[in-house]
Each structure stands twice: as structure tokens, then as C-alpha cells.
Design an enzyme around this catalytic site. Structure first.
Site, PDB file in Angstrom:
ATOM      1  CB  CYS A  28       7.981  29.223  29.622  1.00  0.00           C
ATOM      2  SG  CYS A  28       8.784  29.691  28.071  1.00  0.00           S
TER       3      CYS A  28
ATOM      4  CB  THR B 284      13.160  46.149  36.996  1.00  0.00           C
ATOM      5  OG1 THR B 284      14.357  45.599  36.425  1.00  0.00           O
ATOM      6  CG2 THR B 284      13.503  46.900  38.272  1.00  0.00           C
ATOM      7  N   GLY B 285      12.055  43.157  35.690  1.00  0.00           N
ATOM      8  CA  GLY B 285      11.638  42.519  34.433  1.00  0.00           C
ATOM      9  C   GLY B 285      10.240  41.931  34.532  1.00  0.00           C
TER      10      GLY B 285
ATOM     11  CB  VAL C 100      10.034  36.523  34.892  1.00  0.00           C
ATOM     12  CG1 VAL C 100      10.025  35.378  35.905  1.00  0.00           C
ATOM     13  CG2 VAL C 100       9.659  35.997  33.509  1.00  0.00           C
TER      14      VAL C 100
ATOM     15  CE  LYS D 145      17.004  27.103  26.342  1.00  0.00           C
ATOM     16  NZ  LYS D 145      16.486  28.489  26.436  1.00  0.00           N
TER      17      LYS D 145
ATOM     18  CG  HIS E 236       4.449  29.819  25.792  1.00  0.00           C
ATOM     19  ND1 HIS E 236       4.456  31.102  25.295  1.00  0.00           N
ATOM     20  CD2 HIS E 236       5.710  29.595  26.289  1.00  0.00           C
ATOM     21  CE1 HIS E 236       5.661  31.632  25.470  1.00  0.00           C
ATOM     22  NE2 HIS E 236       6.431  30.746  26.066  1.00  0.00           N
TER      23      HIS E 236
ATOM     24  N   PRO F  14       6.931  51.912   8.097  1.00  0.00           N
ATOM     25  CG  PRO F  14       9.108  52.729   7.962  1.00  0.00           C
ATOM     26  CD  PRO F  14       7.677  53.177   7.968  1.00  0.00           C
TER      27      PRO F  14
ATOM     28  CG  ASN G  76       4.516  33.051  28.392  1.00  0.00           C
ATOM     29  OD1 ASN G  76       3.386  33.414  28.071  1.00  0.00           O
ATOM     30  ND2 ASN G  76       5.560  33.848  28.267  1.00  0.00           N
TER      31      ASN G  76
ATOM     32  CD  GLN H 251       7.768  28.300  22.880  1.00  0.00           C
ATOM     33  OE1 GLN H 251       8.175  27.217  22.442  1.00  0.00           O
ATOM     34  NE2 GLN H 251       8.539  29.089  23.609  1.00  0.00           N
TER      35      GLN H 251
END
Length: 341
Positions: free
Chosen positions: A132, A11-12, A14, A216, A244, A184, A317, A159
Site C-alpha cells: 500500500c 469478508t476482510g 480489503v 518492501k 497513509h 487499562p 490505503n 501509516q
């Protein structure tokens, strides 16, 4: 005969992209499962633009027995608990989190760069997908390293907020809208306002002053490409939704001209060279979004060092930096080891 493939974290951002790319590349599948947390159980997800819908299954109760490949896009927490269970059940895990990348028994793979390293997957039945920003960098570096041997790399990244997930994309949208209407602005996902700003801070700070994202890039490049390469990175979050970018300075052991580098990159796998020395003769994240290539532009010689080059590198990415690379690993695994379809 095709594979049975589970996408964990479906569901994300990626995970959805993984499902789309499996369909787009016509990966040979007899069955695909969308797997996510309990709060997504029963949710219907479309597989790319196929019109085919699948219902999400609960990761807590999912049995990986009989499944060939599991593409994990669930983050390090769920991966730590469920990836070893999947691997023990005989399902090969291709993990997009950072959890296993530096495990010496887990191959860290970019198929255009180190395909032979996948042969070590049987030690844990797990394969790691790189960060990535590292993935696109090593695709650009590999053919140049083969030609002239890289000594040192200095890279500054730009990125996009999608690297921080849906929450990052939502925050950029909400802050931008708020600025235009005079509301704001509140920073929740990022440490400072991201709309109309840049933030030189991705992931946590380490004792030496670098961030974990920068660390990384260093250690993953060494593992994937060559442990002798020295690398310094500065990673910056910018107000771009997807894609990216990287400004890369490279020092080589052997002489290489900008023209030679352009010729090499033009023929290299996974790379699109767009390098016209004119207005607009380069690629930006908007052009790279939705594409699987790593784009290289602005290749030029660096007169401040012997055998130096500078270039600009851009990639989506969510695709090459995550979902596409994972599917390419699955394709490589099939060709070299599983041999179905």
C-alpha cells in the site's frame, strides 16, 4: 458479455472494498463470487451499496475452473496454497499479498506507472499488487521521474492502523476508549500502545536494522519504476483509522523547479494536486479516505541538494493501496488481453 470474478478473502477489509469498487466502477461482470475461509461459509455480503447480496463460498472447496479473474485478499498463507490452483485452472490471479511481488515471473503492477509490464502475466497466470505504501509513492514519483530522472528518494511514512487489518482498527478504537474512561490499555496487535502514540515499526526487523515494510518500499519501487533509483524509507504506524501519508524528499539528475513539478503533477493520471500555501491548503488522511486519488501537497524545492524537491503524499490505503489498484489491474488486463465486456 462480462467476466466471472471471484473475490478471495471477501469478508476482510480489503475484500469488502474490492466488491464495493467492482460495483462502483461498473466492472463488466456476468457473475461475482465471494470466497472466504470455512468459518465464513454462508455469510451474506453486500456488493458495495447496491443492495445485492452474495453468500460466501468456502475457499477449500471452490473450483476456479471457468472463472476469468480472481482477486486475492486473503494473506500470504491461503494465497500460497490456492493461487497456483486458480492459475492452473485458467483463472488469472491478481494477488494483494506480498507473496509474489518479487517473483521475476510475476508482474508487479500500478496501472498509472507500468501498464506494459502486465504483458508478462502469462508466465504464471498471476499478477501482484504492490504494498500500500509503495503504490501511492510510485504514482507520485512516476511523472516526475519521466521529467527529470530521479536519483534518490528519502521517504517517511505515516501509516494508518487499517494497514494492519480489522484487528489494528479495533485496537486503536478500544485503546482510545479505554484511555478516556480510565481502563487499562493493552497492546495486542501492535508492539506498543497505538492510541495517542506513533510506532516506528511495521512488520518484522531485518538484519540491517530496517523493517520488512521499509524493505518492501525499496525493492518494489525499483521493480515498478526503475532499478537505478536509490531509496531509504522509515515506516511509522500512526493513530489514524484510514489513509497513509508520506513525506517524500527526491533528488533528481536534471533540474526541476517546484512550479514545474506542480504543473506536471496537476496533469498526471491518478493524482490530485492540492497545494495552496495557506492554512488548510493541503490534504490529510481524513479528506483522502473513501477516494481513489493519490493526493499531493506541499511541493517545494529542497535547497540542501542539487535538483531536490520535497512533497507530501496522501492516499486511502484500502483503495489505491489495495482494492482499487487490484480492480484497475483487472480493467487493464481486460483491455490488453482478455477483451470481454
Amino acid at each position: 458479455m462480462g467476466y466471472r470474478v471471484a473475490v478471495v478473502g471477501a469478508t476482510g477489509n480489503v475484500g469488502r472494498e474490492m466488491l464495493a469498487i467492482l460495483a462502483e466502477r461498473e466492472f463488466p461482470m456476468d457473475e461475482v463470487a465471494a470466497v472466504a475461509s470455512s468459518r465464513s461459509t454462508g455469510m451474506e455480503i453486500e456488493i458495495g451499496d447496491t443492495g445485492r447480496m452474495v453468500k460466501c463460498k468456502n475457499l477449500e472447496h471452490f473450483d476456479f475452473t471457468g472463472w476469468d479473474i480472481a482477486l486475492f485478499a486473503a494473506g500470504s498463507g491461503p494465497t500460497k496454497e490456492y493461487a497456483p490452483k486458480a492459475a492452473a485452472a485458467g483463472c488469472v490471479v491478481i494477488d494483494n499479498s506480498s507473496l509474489y511481488r518479487m517473483d521475476p515471473d510475476v508482474p508487479l503492477i500500478v496501472p498509472e506507472v507500468n501498464p506494459e509490464a502486465i504483458d508478462g502475466y502469462k508466465a504464471r497466470n498471476i499478477i501482484a499488487n504492490p504494498n500500500c505504501s509503495t503504490a501511492q509513492l510510485v504514482v507520485a514519483l512516476k511523472p516526475l521521474h519521466d521529467a527529470a530522472k530521479i536519483k534518490r528518494v528519502v521517504v517517511s511514512t505515516y501509516q494508518s492502523v487499517s494497514g494492519a487489518g480489522k484487528a489494528g482498527m479495533d485496537e486503536l478504537f478500544e485503546q482510545s476508549r479505554g484511555i478516556f474512561v480510565g481502563d487499562p490499555v493493552e497492546a495486542r496487535k501492535f508492539t506498543k500502545q497505538i492510541a495517542f502514540n506513533v510506532i516506528p515499526h511495521i512488520d518484522v526487523f531485518l538484519d540491517d536494522g530496517s523493517t520488512k515494510e521499509e524493505w518492501k518500499m525499496v525493492v518494489e519501487t525499483k521493480k515498478i519504476l526503475d532499478p537505478k533509483i536509490k531509496l531509504s524509507a522509515t515506516c511509522v504506524r500512526v493513530p489514524v483509522f484510514v489513509g497513509h501519508s508520506e513525506a517524500v524528499n527526491i533528488e533528481f539528475e536534471n533540474e526541476i523547479s517546484a512550479e514545474q513539478a506542480q504543473d506536471i503533477l496537476r496533469e498526471a493520471p491518478g493524482i490530485m494536486l492540492v497545494d495552496k500555501r495557506e492554512d488548510g491548503g493541503y490534504v490529510t488522511p481524513i479528506e483522502a479516505a473513501g477516494d481513489g486519488a493519490t493526493y499531493v501537497s506541499r511541493v517545494r524545492e529542497d535547497p540542501t541538494v542539487d535538483n531536490g524537491l520535497t512533497l507530501w503524499c496522501v492516499s486511502d490505503n484500502l483503495r489505491k493501496g489495495a482494492a482499487l489498484n487490484a480492480v484497475q489491474i483487472a480493467e487493464l488486463l481486460g483491455r490488453r488481453h482478455l477483451k470481454k465486456g
